[in-house]
Design a protein around this motif. Sequence first.
Motif, PDB file in Angstrom:
ATOM      1  N   VAL A  34       0.843  -1.206   0.000  1.00  0.00           N
ATOM      2  CA  VAL A  34       0.000   0.000   0.000  1.00  0.00           C
ATOM      3  C   VAL A  34       0.875   1.252   0.000  1.00  0.00           C
ATOM      4  N   GLN A  35       1.921   1.232   0.805  1.00  0.00           N
ATOM      5  CA  GLN A  35       2.838   2.367   0.842  1.00  0.00           C
ATOM      6  C   GLN A  35       3.598   2.493  -0.482  1.00  0.00           C
ATOM      7  N   PHE A  36       3.931   1.369  -1.102  1.00  0.00           N
ATOM      8  CA  PHE A  36       4.610   1.411  -2.394  1.00  0.00           C
ATOM      9  C   PHE A  36       3.711   2.053  -3.445  1.00  0.00           C
ATOM     10  N   ARG A  37       2.430   1.721  -3.400  1.00  0.00           N
ATOM     11  CA  ARG A  37       1.474   2.330  -4.329  1.00  0.00           C
ATOM     12  C   ARG A  37       1.449   3.848  -4.146  1.00  0.00           C
ATOM     13  N   ALA A  38       1.453   4.293  -2.887  1.00  0.00           N
ATOM     14  CA  ALA A  38       1.481   5.725  -2.598  1.00  0.00           C
ATOM     15  C   ALA A  38       2.781   6.354  -3.086  1.00  0.00           C
ATOM     16  N   LEU A  39       3.878   5.630  -2.974  1.00  0.00           N
ATOM     17  CA  LEU A  39       5.171   6.126  -3.439  1.00  0.00           C
ATOM     18  C   LEU A  39       5.157   6.342  -4.952  1.00  0.00           C
ATOM     19  N   VAL A  40       4.607   5.406  -5.701  1.00  0.00           N
ATOM     20  CA  VAL A  40       4.523   5.533  -7.159  1.00  0.00           C
ATOM     21  C   VAL A  40       3.658   6.741  -7.524  1.00  0.00           C
ATOM     22  N   PRO A  56      -2.413   5.594 -15.156  1.00  0.00           N
ATOM     23  CA  PRO A  56      -2.670   4.290 -14.522  1.00  0.00           C
ATOM     24  C   PRO A  56      -1.418   3.421 -14.495  1.00  0.00           C
ATOM     25  N   VAL A  57      -1.072   2.963 -13.299  1.00  0.00           N
ATOM     26  CA  VAL A  57       0.052   2.052 -13.095  1.00  0.00           C
ATOM     27  C   VAL A  57      -0.481   0.871 -12.291  1.00  0.00           C
ATOM     28  N   ASP A  58      -0.375  -0.319 -12.855  1.00  0.00           N
ATOM     29  CA  ASP A  58      -0.818  -1.525 -12.158  1.00  0.00           C
ATOM     30  C   ASP A  58       0.387  -2.165 -11.473  1.00  0.00           C
ATOM     31  N   ILE A  59       0.265  -2.407 -10.192  1.00  0.00           N
ATOM     32  CA  ILE A  59       1.319  -3.107  -9.460  1.00  0.00           C
ATOM     33  C   ILE A  59       0.919  -4.580  -9.431  1.00  0.00           C
ATOM     34  N   LEU A  60       1.589  -5.367 -10.244  1.00  0.00           N
ATOM     35  CA  LEU A  60       1.246  -6.778 -10.364  1.00  0.00           C
ATOM     36  C   LEU A  60       1.787  -7.595  -9.204  1.00  0.00           C
ATOM     37  N   ARG A  61       2.951  -7.178  -8.699  1.00  0.00           N
ATOM     38  CA  ARG A  61       3.547  -7.902  -7.586  1.00  0.00           C
ATOM     39  C   ARG A  61       4.464  -6.954  -6.823  1.00  0.00           C
TER      40      ARG A  61
END
Length: 123
Positions: A34-40, A56-61
């Motif tokens: 979740v924090q990584f998503r916020a970082l991106v 849009p950026v999808d975090i697959l893993r």
Amino acid sequence: MSGFQRVVSKDTAEKFYLKVALEFENPDTRIDSVQFRALVSKALHQLYGETGASIPVDILRFQDDTMEAILRVSGRSLVKVWSALTLLGEYAQEECAIRVTQVSPHLLALAVDSRHFFQNLPS
């Protein structure tokens, strides 16, 4: 003649996959997905404003232990996402860097890294 055929694509792909590694100056610092998503999102917003934040950026893993991730972005947004991630220098008052280690229009290509590939050949 061998069965090898080299294929070069001149058109941009619809989607690209990025394998990235997050490194903090303090090696004990860890974040979750979740924090990584916020970082991106922060990286895109800092460099490109509201327009960048809407990419849009999808975090697959995302692997919590190694802080490596695989991202999916559109071909049109690849350069913007790549540059925003590369230029990010801090998150939550901690200095950090995101290293883009592999990029490919094919997800399967990220499964093999030629720098770490060892093949056991029969004697």
